[in-house]
Every structure is written in C-alpha cells, then in structure tokens.
Design a protein around this motif. Structure first.
Motif, PDB file in Angstrom:
ATOM      1  N   ILE A 116     -10.242   7.561   3.187  1.00 25.26           N
ATOM      2  CA  ILE A 116      -9.692   8.468   4.211  1.00 25.26           C
ATOM      3  C   ILE A 116      -9.041   9.692   3.551  1.00 25.26           C
ATOM      4  N   GLN A 117      -8.268   9.481   2.487  1.00 25.93           N
ATOM      5  CA  GLN A 117      -7.617  10.611   1.806  1.00 25.93           C
ATOM      6  C   GLN A 117      -8.658  11.552   1.197  1.00 25.93           C
ATOM      7  N   HIS A 118      -9.706  10.973   0.619  1.00 23.23           N
ATOM      8  CA  HIS A 118     -10.794  11.758   0.023  1.00 23.23           C
ATOM      9  C   HIS A 118     -11.498  12.606   1.096  1.00 23.23           C
ATOM     10  N   GLU A 119     -11.782  11.978   2.244  1.00 23.52           N
ATOM     11  CA  GLU A 119     -12.497  12.699   3.313  1.00 23.52           C
ATOM     12  C   GLU A 119     -11.625  13.776   3.950  1.00 23.52           C
ATOM     13  N   LEU A 120     -10.333  13.501   4.124  1.00 21.25           N
ATOM     14  CA  LEU A 120      -9.448  14.516   4.704  1.00 21.25           C
ATOM     15  C   LEU A 120      -9.318  15.720   3.774  1.00 21.25           C
ATOM     16  N   ASP A 121      -9.359  15.489   2.485  1.00 19.38           N
ATOM     17  CA  ASP A 121      -9.372  16.590   1.512  1.00 19.38           C
ATOM     18  C   ASP A 121     -10.559  17.523   1.762  1.00 19.38           C
ATOM     19  N   HIS A 122     -11.739  16.937   2.052  1.00 21.70           N
ATOM     20  CA  HIS A 122     -12.924  17.773   2.307  1.00 21.70           C
ATOM     21  C   HIS A 122     -12.657  18.788   3.421  1.00 21.70           C
TER      22      HIS A 122
END
Ligand code: QAP
Ligand code: CO
Length: 170
Positions: A131-137
């Motif tokens: 989730i943190q990785h995708e929100l960074d995108h």
C-alpha cells in the motif's frame, strides 16, 4: 476487460502527481478492472493508475496466493503509521530489479472502494509495504528514489538499454 501498457522507469510520466477522483463512474470502474487484469497478467501484487498513464488516485492490490482477494483504493490516505521495517521491493515499472527499502511497519488507510463507499483498513507486513509503495506512485515517487543514486543510475542505464533494444519490436 483489457490489458493496459505499463510505463517503465525512467519514463517521466511516472513522475506526475495523480488527481483526486471526483466521481466514481463507469470509466473509473473499468479502469480499476483493467488495472487488476493487467496486474494479474504481469504477476504483480499492486498497481497504481499512474503506472498505466492515468493520473488519477486509483490503486489495486491483491496479495493473496489464489489471486482472488482484490482490493480497490480510490483516493487513499494513510491516516496512521508506526514502526519501521526494511524489506525487498520490486515494481512492475522497474522490471527485474529488487532493492531493500525502509517503510512504516504498521499503517491505517482510509479510501473509497469501487462502489464509492468509504472504508478503513489496518495493514502490516507485505500488505503494508504494498500500500505504501502504491500510494507513492500517486505522488510520482518510485522505490528507486529511496536507494543510492549510484544504484538508481545503474538501473536507469540498464532499462534504457533494454528499451532501446526493444524499440519497434512488438
Ligand atoms: C509493489 O510490486 C510491491 O520486477 C508491487 O519482473 C513491492 O507487484 C508490493 C513484479 C514490494 C509489495 C512488496 C516485478 C513482477 C511485480 C518485477 C509488484 C517483475 C515482475 C512487482
Ligand atoms: Co510499483
């Protein structure tokens, strides 16, 4: 449903900040379903709309073994985070490269689901990382931004070479 093209690092379009989704209409629902299909086909566990060149705040995730537990996050926000944990990350937009990244170990997220209904979720381990990785995108940020610039430059050079070789090929 359709398979979408995934942008690859160092494509500048991966740096665009995604806009808040104003209305969850059939266009957004189709986008979410196409993203999920694209992610499953590529053997990913998470995909952000930015990666398919749509700059709206939509993320899909499925970390289940059977690939039958899709999660849709529209306008997601991390409302709480604690702890720090390091784990190996990859990205469909940085294919073939994996590096260790430090993230919060526990998070609470709020978002809208595919029907526009608000929900909250707590996550740790792989789901929290994802989730943190995708929100960074959605902010135009990539996991390679957290590694040394030497490593990042090497990955950039290798992918640019591959892209040049693949140019014009189907
Ligand atoms: C983000 O990443 C993530 O290089 C999602 O050749 C990262 O789905 C979630 C993938 C770390 C949890 C932990 C990468 C597939 C998939 C590749 C992905 C590849 C094929 C990455
Ligand atoms: Co990614």
């Amino acid at each position: 449903m359709s398979i979408l093209t995934i942008l690859e690092f160092p494509d500048e379009r991966l740096r665009k900040k995604a806009a808040v989704v104003k209305v969850i209409d059939d266009t957004i629902k189709k986008l979410a379903d196409d993203m999920l299909e694209t992610m499953y086909e590529s053997r990913g566990v998470g995909l952000a709309a930015t990666q398919v060149n749509v700059h709206q705040r939509v993320v899909v995730v499925d970390i289940s073994e059977e690939k039958n537990e899709p999660l849709y996050f529209i306008n997601p926000e991390i409302i709480e985070k604690d702890g720090v944990e390091e784990s190996e990350e990859g990205c469909l937009s940085v294919p073939g490269f994996y590096e260790k990244v430090k993230r919060a170990e526990h998070i609470r997220v709020k978002a809208l689901d595919k029907e526009g209904k608000p929900f909250e979720l707590q996550a740790r381990d792989l789901l929290a990382v994802c989730i943190q990785h995708e929100l960074d995108h959605l902010e135009g940020k990539l996991f390679v931004d957290y590694i040394s610039s030497l490593k990042r430059q090497r990955i950039k050079a290798k992918l640019e070479k591959l892209h040049k070789q693949n140019k014009g090929k189907p």
